[in-house]
Design a protein around this motif. Structure first.
Motif, PDB file in Angstrom:
ATOM      1  N   ASN A 125       0.829  -1.216   0.000  1.00 44.36           N
ATOM      2  CA  ASN A 125       0.000   0.000   0.000  1.00 44.36           C
ATOM      3  C   ASN A 125       0.854   1.253   0.000  1.00 44.36           C
ATOM      4  O   ASN A 125       0.580   2.208  -0.728  1.00 44.36           O
ATOM      5  N   THR A 126       1.909   1.243   0.824  1.00 42.46           N
ATOM      6  CA  THR A 126       2.730   2.447   0.969  1.00 42.46           C
ATOM      7  C   THR A 126       3.348   2.859  -0.367  1.00 42.46           C
ATOM      8  O   THR A 126       3.216   4.004  -0.806  1.00 42.46           O
ATOM      9  N   PHE A 127       4.016   1.933  -1.019  1.00 45.53           N
ATOM     10  CA  PHE A 127       4.731   2.321  -2.238  1.00 45.53           C
ATOM     11  C   PHE A 127       3.778   2.509  -3.410  1.00 45.53           C
ATOM     12  O   PHE A 127       3.999   3.356  -4.274  1.00 45.53           O
ATOM     13  N   ASN A 128       2.694   1.745  -3.398  1.00 48.55           N
ATOM     14  CA  ASN A 128       1.648   1.965  -4.391  1.00 48.55           C
ATOM     15  C   ASN A 128       1.197   3.416  -4.312  1.00 48.55           C
ATOM     16  O   ASN A 128       1.027   4.096  -5.329  1.00 48.55           O
ATOM     17  N   ALA A 129       1.017   3.905  -3.074  1.00 52.52           N
ATOM     18  CA  ALA A 129       0.559   5.284  -2.887  1.00 52.52           C
ATOM     19  C   ALA A 129       1.664   6.274  -3.270  1.00 52.52           C
ATOM     20  O   ALA A 129       1.399   7.272  -3.947  1.00 52.52           O
ATOM     21  N   VAL A 130       2.904   5.997  -2.868  1.00 51.66           N
ATOM     22  CA  VAL A 130       3.988   6.943  -3.183  1.00 51.66           C
ATOM     23  C   VAL A 130       4.158   7.088  -4.697  1.00 51.66           C
ATOM     24  O   VAL A 130       4.284   8.190  -5.227  1.00 51.66           O
ATOM     25  N   TRP A 131       4.145   5.960  -5.408  1.00 58.52           N
ATOM     26  CA  TRP A 131       4.358   6.057  -6.869  1.00 58.52           C
ATOM     27  C   TRP A 131       3.217   6.837  -7.529  1.00 58.52           C
ATOM     28  O   TRP A 131       3.428   7.563  -8.485  1.00 58.52           O
ATOM     29  N   ARG A 132       2.021   6.672  -6.990  1.00 61.89           N
ATOM     30  CA  ARG A 132       0.896   7.412  -7.581  1.00 61.89           C
ATOM     31  C   ARG A 132       1.029   8.905  -7.283  1.00 61.89           C
ATOM     32  O   ARG A 132       0.781   9.748  -8.136  1.00 61.89           O
ATOM     33  N   VAL A 133       1.462   9.229  -6.063  1.00 57.62           N
ATOM     34  CA  VAL A 133       1.640  10.637  -5.696  1.00 57.62           C
ATOM     35  C   VAL A 133       2.715  11.267  -6.590  1.00 57.62           C
ATOM     36  O   VAL A 133       2.575  12.395  -7.062  1.00 57.62           O
ATOM     37  N   ARG A 134       3.792  10.533  -6.839  1.00 61.86           N
ATOM     38  CA  ARG A 134       4.842  11.038  -7.748  1.00 61.86           C
ATOM     39  C   ARG A 134       4.241  11.447  -9.079  1.00 61.86           C
ATOM     40  O   ARG A 134       4.533  12.511  -9.617  1.00 61.86           O
ATOM     41  N   SER A 135       3.387  10.592  -9.611  1.00 60.70           N
ATOM     42  CA  SER A 135       2.796  10.847 -10.919  1.00 60.70           C
ATOM     43  C   SER A 135       1.885  12.075 -10.870  1.00 60.70           C
ATOM     44  O   SER A 135       1.938  12.944 -11.751  1.00 60.70           O
ATOM     45  N   VAL A 136       1.078  12.172  -9.820  1.00 58.26           N
ATOM     46  CA  VAL A 136       0.152  13.313  -9.703  1.00 58.26           C
ATOM     47  C   VAL A 136       0.935  14.616  -9.533  1.00 58.26           C
ATOM     48  O   VAL A 136       0.618  15.641 -10.155  1.00 58.26           O
TER      49      VAL A 136
END
Ligand code: 4AD
Length: 456
Positions: A125-136
């Motif tokens: 969950n953590t890295f899934n969220a971080v990678w998505r935040v990077r993209s946004v």
């Protein structure tokens, strides 16, 4: 493979009720009751999983954590108005099996452990969220500059000059040095480019070249630093956003930096509410309020000289002693941002000796028109300046530093042919992500961190 993104379903479950869909994803959890099994499936498009309820009829085999599945079935209403998929074993295709030695078998791994499996940590969950935040955040940065008439330019990554003049470049070479070469010149002239070359520490110099034609530009690409800093906020390869603006002085640079940071964080809060909740719950209590406060208050502003006084009178026991002329260390930066201002703060007008040759020299003869933006928890996230636009002054600053003027002839030409006041700054993308997510180690906000003694 025709299928629906799980994000589309979970964002408006009511619209999907009763529809037949196909989704694909990886099994996050799998549990059984007597007649049905429950599988949580995630496809990376959002933080939320979709629950699959499988009728345990003939042919049922329990899906294992980590398996990739393609599932077809009907959307029904689950608990708390969520959407779930009801299906039977015939409508499930195992795309990839996953044996029980899968490292993310259980939840709750430490960040240190997850760093040891960089190829798999995106499924937590953590890295899934971080990678998505990077993209946004990347999209928000591009949108901010595009909307405000900046031209996106791509500056070279291999360079013949060291932008900061600080000698911390990775060398680019196809010929290893060996004793057959009598001199350094002989060695470099035999190398690929016929002279010494390295990976760029910053796109600024070429950014200035572009701004002198296009007015307002920005770069967004990797920069490389060979400095031996094994800290929580240094990478050898980081992503760098560098706007450069013609017809601008230091105050304009500061205004742009504040406006851009606020705009980008506002977009983040709007587009990533689930991720903000997640990071708030697991990494930084008060994160949402911190970000909301940041966008609704003016940033602080203090000169370097005033900052030194504040530090000297703080009564704190700093590891690095404070004297006018010293470089501000992270402990100093954090004291200024966290204890004195309790918010983001610009520090301006640093001693010329500790800053780069290209910064505009102030009339006091001691300081330059530099600016750093400090934020609580992280410290410096932005470094910038008004540039020295006067040919003679620039040349004398370069000579004081024993720089080879021949390597900078393009840069000096800009001061000969229609020089204008101009300036810009560099924002470290990973440091921005640390600030917005509350992740405290820079190694946890980039896919494959490159740091001293570590590459994978
Ligand atoms: O302050 P820096 O070194 O400034 C420059 O490179 C200028 N040429 C920028 C400009 O005026 N166009 O770096 C700018 C920012 C820092 O504030 C920091 O956020 C980030 O880049 N940065 C790093 N991030 C991760 N790892 C490192 N080793 C970094 N070094 C700098």
């Amino acid at each position: 493979m025709k299928h629906t993104d799980i994000k589309e379903i979970v964002k408006s479950p009511q619209e999907w009720l009763g529809k037949e869909v196909t989704v694909c994803g990886w099994v996050r959890t799998s549990r059984n009751s007597k007649s049905v099994a429950f599988v949580e499936l995630n496809d990376g498009t959002c933080l939320k999983n979709i629950q699959i309820v499988i009728d345990k009829t003939e042919g049922y085999k329990e899906p294992r954590v980590g398996m990739s599945l393609k599932v077809s079935g009907k959307i029904v209403e689950g608990r708390n108005g969520t959407a779930e998929i009801n299906t039977n074993p015939d409508s499930i295709t195992v795309l990839g099996d996953c044996p029980t030695d899968y490292p993310l078998q259980k939840k709750g791994h430490t960040l240190e452990f997850l760093r040891s499996v960089p190829h798999l940590r995106g499924r937590s969950n953590t890295f899934n969220a971080v990678w998505r935040v990077r993209s946004v955040l990347a999209d928000a940065i591009h949108s901010y500059f595009q909307k405000n008439n900046y031209i996106y330019v791509n500056t070279p990554l291999i360079t013949g000059s060291d932008c900061e003049g600080a000698g911390e470049m990775f060398q680019v070479t196809t010929v290893g040095f060996n004793p057959d070469f009598k001199t350094e010149e002989e060695y470099y002239s035999n190398d690929f480019f016929g002279r010494k070359a390295g990976l760029s520490v910053s796109g600024q110099l070429e950014g200035e070249v572009s701004a002198m034609a296009m007015g307002k530009i920005y770069t967004f690409g990797p920069s490389f630093r060979a400095e031996n800093s094994n800290t929580q906020k240094h990478l050898a390869e980081f992503w760098h956003i560098e706007p450069e603006v013609a017809f601008a002085e230091l105050d304009d640079v500061i205004e742009i930096a504040e406006d851009m940071i606020k705009s980008v964080i506002k977009t983040f809060l709007e587009k990533c509410p689930d991720e903000v909740d997640f990071f708030e719950a697991h990494f930084e209590k008060g994160l949402r309020k911190k970000l909301e406060d940041l966008i609704s208050h003016d940033f602080g502003r203090v000169t370097y000289t005033e900052a030194i006084e504040l530090l000297k009178n703080s009564g704190e026991n700093f590891v690095y002693p404070v004297e006018w002329g010293c470089d501000l260390q992270t402990e100093h930066e954090r004291y200024i941002a966290e204890k004195v201002f309790k918010k983001a703060v610009f520090v301006t007008d640093y001693p010329k000796e500790i800053k780069s040759f290209y910064m505009k020299q102030n009339p006091d003869g001691k300081t330059v028109a530099a600016v750093d933006l400090l934020v609580p928890e992280v410290g410096e996230i932005i470094g910038g300046s008004e540039r020295e636009a006067d040919y003679e002054k620039l040349v004398s600053a370069m000579k004081e530093r024993n720089m080879n003027l021949d390597l900078y002839s393009d840069y000096l030409d800009l001061r000969k042919y229609g020089s204008v006041p101009h300036g810009g700054f560099g924002l470290g993308f990973e440091r921005l992500i640390m600030y917005t997510t509350g992740m405290s180690n820079i190694r946890d906000v980039i896919l494959y961190p490159r740091t001293v003694g570590s590459i994978r």
